[in-house]
Design an enzyme around this catalytic site. Structure first.
Site, PDB file in Angstrom:
ATOM      1  N   TYR A  35       0.353  -1.217   0.392  1.00  0.00           N
ATOM      2  CA  TYR A  35       0.508  -0.617  -0.132  1.00  0.00           C
ATOM      3  C   TYR A  35       0.909   0.761  -0.156  1.00  0.00           C
ATOM      4  O   TYR A  35       0.411   1.959  -0.172  1.00  0.00           O
ATOM      5  CB  TYR A  35      -1.009   0.389   1.475  1.00  0.00           C
ATOM      6  CG  TYR A  35      -2.327  -0.911   1.199  1.00  0.00           C
ATOM      7  CD1 TYR A  35      -2.007  -2.109   0.384  1.00  0.00           C
ATOM      8  CD2 TYR A  35      -3.652   0.017   0.571  1.00  0.00           C
ATOM      9  CE1 TYR A  35      -3.266  -3.146   0.566  1.00  0.00           C
ATOM     10  CE2 TYR A  35      -4.503  -0.857   0.453  1.00  0.00           C
ATOM     11  CZ  TYR A  35      -4.562  -2.287   0.021  1.00  0.00           C
ATOM     12  OH  TYR A  35      -5.648  -2.503   0.431  1.00  0.00           O
ATOM     13  N   LYS A  70       2.613 -15.124   3.287  1.00  0.00           N
ATOM     14  CA  LYS A  70       2.804 -16.078   1.881  1.00  0.00           C
ATOM     15  C   LYS A  70       4.405 -16.553   2.064  1.00  0.00           C
ATOM     16  O   LYS A  70       5.383 -15.910   1.360  1.00  0.00           O
ATOM     17  CB  LYS A  70       2.612 -15.149   0.935  1.00  0.00           C
ATOM     18  CG  LYS A  70       2.294 -16.242  -0.984  1.00  0.00           C
ATOM     19  CD  LYS A  70       1.215 -17.817  -0.105  1.00  0.00           C
ATOM     20  CE  LYS A  70       1.481 -17.828  -1.068  1.00  0.00           C
ATOM     21  NZ  LYS A  70       0.753 -19.873  -1.732  1.00  0.00           N
ATOM     22  N   ASP A 105      -3.667 -18.499   1.519  1.00  0.00           N
ATOM     23  CA  ASP A 105      -4.352 -18.996   0.765  1.00  0.00           C
ATOM     24  C   ASP A 105      -5.103 -20.258   1.347  1.00  0.00           C
ATOM     25  O   ASP A 105      -6.143 -20.276   1.261  1.00  0.00           O
ATOM     26  CB  ASP A 105      -3.411 -19.018  -0.533  1.00  0.00           C
ATOM     27  CG  ASP A 105      -2.326 -20.698  -0.349  1.00  0.00           C
ATOM     28  OD1 ASP A 105      -1.914 -20.273   1.143  1.00  0.00           O
ATOM     29  OD2 ASP A 105      -1.721 -21.228  -1.789  1.00  0.00           O
ATOM     30  N   ASP A 151      -6.745  -7.206   3.571  1.00  0.00           N
ATOM     31  CA  ASP A 151      -7.570  -6.466   2.297  1.00  0.00           C
ATOM     32  C   ASP A 151      -8.687  -7.277   1.440  1.00  0.00           C
ATOM     33  O   ASP A 151     -10.286  -7.389   1.881  1.00  0.00           O
ATOM     34  CB  ASP A 151      -7.255  -5.515   1.205  1.00  0.00           C
ATOM     35  CG  ASP A 151      -8.371  -4.810   0.692  1.00  0.00           C
ATOM     36  OD1 ASP A 151      -9.329  -4.181   1.413  1.00  0.00           O
ATOM     37  OD2 ASP A 151      -7.880  -4.257  -0.722  1.00  0.00           O
ATOM     38  N   ASP A 166     -13.043  -9.068   3.109  1.00  0.00           N
ATOM     39  CA  ASP A 166     -14.244  -9.224   1.342  1.00  0.00           C
ATOM     40  C   ASP A 166     -14.471 -10.556   1.580  1.00  0.00           C
ATOM     41  O   ASP A 166     -16.068 -10.454   1.720  1.00  0.00           O
ATOM     42  CB  ASP A 166     -14.069  -8.149   0.403  1.00  0.00           C
ATOM     43  CG  ASP A 166     -13.714  -7.312  -0.355  1.00  0.00           C
ATOM     44  OD1 ASP A 166     -13.149  -7.068   1.315  1.00  0.00           O
ATOM     45  OD2 ASP A 166     -14.911  -6.956  -1.166  1.00  0.00           O
TER      46      ASP A 166
HETATM   47  C1  IPM Z   1     -10.882  -1.214   2.254  1.00  0.00           C
HETATM   48  C2  IPM Z   1     -11.167  -0.558   0.962  1.00  0.00           C
HETATM   49  C3  IPM Z   1      -9.229  -0.114   0.122  1.00  0.00           C
HETATM   50  C4  IPM Z   1      -8.154  -0.407   1.261  1.00  0.00           C
HETATM   51  C5  IPM Z   1      -9.327   1.124  -0.795  1.00  0.00           C
HETATM   52  C6  IPM Z   1     -10.951   1.902  -1.060  1.00  0.00           C
HETATM   53  C7  IPM Z   1      -8.164   1.431  -0.585  1.00  0.00           C
HETATM   54  O1  IPM Z   1     -10.748  -1.589  -0.288  1.00  0.00           O
HETATM   55  O2  IPM Z   1     -11.100  -0.103   2.819  1.00  0.00           O
HETATM   56  O3  IPM Z   1     -10.733  -2.225   2.634  1.00  0.00           O
HETATM   57  O4  IPM Z   1      -7.547  -1.664   0.223  1.00  0.00           O
HETATM   58  O5  IPM Z   1      -7.728  -0.654   2.071  1.00  0.00           O
HETATM   59 MN    MN Z   2     -11.333  -3.865   0.832  1.00  0.00          MN
END
Ligand code: IPM
Ligand code: MN
Ligand code: NAD
Length: 348
Positions: free
Chosen positions: A135, A186, A219, A243, A247
């Protein structure tokens, strides 16, 4: 005795502008002594006068506020995403909010896409390193636009950065009555960065003999999150892996609309935001799920020392889930405003 806490509010773009103001109403309903100051930093503001974050903005937030509450940043009109980088990642990096805390809690079996999974089985927290890794966007391009083009992207891992987030994860586990801390990396391919994480994790775990340290390749962890989420308690990992897995973790809870987070540096002004983005196709339609923002507000109140007020919000959200007072992304038939009003109405 409570003193009034000052909260900076940045609704941002898209659905952030819908879910944040109504989450503030929910906070007010708890009676927590807080004072909000709203900032219009967003794509609209950037397109109007070129401001992403004004000069001295981060210093002002750190000096004048106890916490920051953010919606989402990202707008198709700003192709470079520069405002989101400077505002959202700016807060994380420049304010050194090194621990991104993302609790993963299933509130009702019906919300989980997996078969035969009960709420007790999905209840873990991801602690994502929030100030380093890929990042940092360090790298470069050589021989651009030729057949020999070379692109590099560096993964920055410092001893200090790795150690403090791992210590945070162990401390978090202790504070929350958890027994295990799992570090995911990893290191089988990224041997330099992985080697540092491995070494520091082994050292730090020695200071927490009451907790069981575990390791998985990231993974394999993805498989585990789907196959056996009940085995997970606290996960600590780098910025990018954190990140991605959050999700996936959001899906276990019912989707991005349900997921909450805090960006924390103990003792410094910290920032709270739903995990979801600005969801441009949903914006302005009263369809966005406000729960992620409302649960992020609860995390913020808890962090500010208003635990009983945070519990009121969590209980009201649980009631909404039980009674199916929900938006369509999680199987309900209500609008953003109606769900938030219902939740607010539960709070006494
Ligand atoms: C999150 C988002 C951000 C990240 C993006 C919008 C930069 O995906 O907060 O998870 O990658 O951290
Ligand atoms: Mn994200
Ligand atoms: P997104 O989170 O906005 O949307 C992903 C999917 O989840 C979409 O299908 C969307 O409809 C759904 N969704 C998200 N939040 C929801 C909610 N509250 N209720 C119901 N459904 C919801 O991610 P994206 O589409 O990848 O990104 C859109 C923009 O947001 C981009 O500019 C991206 O960079 C930005 N973004 C910002 C943040 C942040 O500010 N923290 C996080 C992620 C993405």
């Amino acid at each position: 005795m409570h003193t009034t806490k000052k909260i900076a509010v940045v609704p941002g773009d898209g659905i952030g502008k819908e879910v944040i103001p109504i989450a503030l109403e929910v906070i007010r309903a708890t009676g927590a002594p807080v004072e909000f100051t709203e900032f219009d930093w967003s794509a609209d503001r950037y397109l109007k006068d070129g401001t992403t974050i004004p000069a001295g903005g981060f210093e002002m937030l750190a000096r004048d506020f106890d916490a920051i509450f953010v919606g989402a940043l990202g707008d198709p009109r700003v192709k470079t995403n520069i405002h989101a980088k400077e505002i959202l990642l700016g807060m994380r990096f420049r304010m050194d909010l090194y621990a991104n805390v993302r609790p993963v809690k299933l509130l009702d079996a019906a919300l989980c896409p997996l078969k035969n999974v009960t709420p007790e089985m999905v209840n873990f927290t991801v602690i994502r390193e929030n100030t380093e890794g890929v990042y940092m966007d360090m790298g470069g391009v050589f021989k651009r636009d030729t057949p020999d083009e070379v692109a590099t992207q560096e993964d920055i891992n410092t001893r200090k950065g790795v150690e403090r987030v791992i210590r945070f994860a162990f401390g978090y586990a202790r504070k929350h009555g958890r027994k295990k801390v799992l570090m995911a990396d990893k290191s089988n391919v990224m041997s330099y960065a992985g080697g540092l994480w491995q070494k520091v994790f082994n050292e730090v775990s020695g200071d927490y003999s009451d907790l069981t340290p575990q390791h998985m390749y990231v993974d394999a962890l993805c498989l585990q999150m789907v196959r056996e989420p009940q085995s997970l308690e606290v996960i600590v990992t780098n910025n990018m892996f954190g990140d991605i897995i959050t999700d996936l973790a959001a899906a276990l809870q019912g989707g991005l609309g349900m997921a909450a987070s805090g960006n924390i540096h103990p003792g410094k002004t910290s920032m709270f935001e739903p995990v979801h983005g600005s969801a441009p196709p949903l914006a302005g339609k009263n369809v966005a799920n406000p729960v992620g923002a409302i649960l992020s507000a609860a995390l913020m109140l808890e962090h500010l020392g208003y635990g009983s007020e945070a519990r009121k919000i969590e209980d009201a959200v649980s009631a909404a889930v039980r009674e199916k007072k929900l938006t369509s992304d999680v199987g309900g038939n209500m609008g953003t405003r109606e769900v938030a009003d219902w939740i607010r109405g539960q709070i006494r």
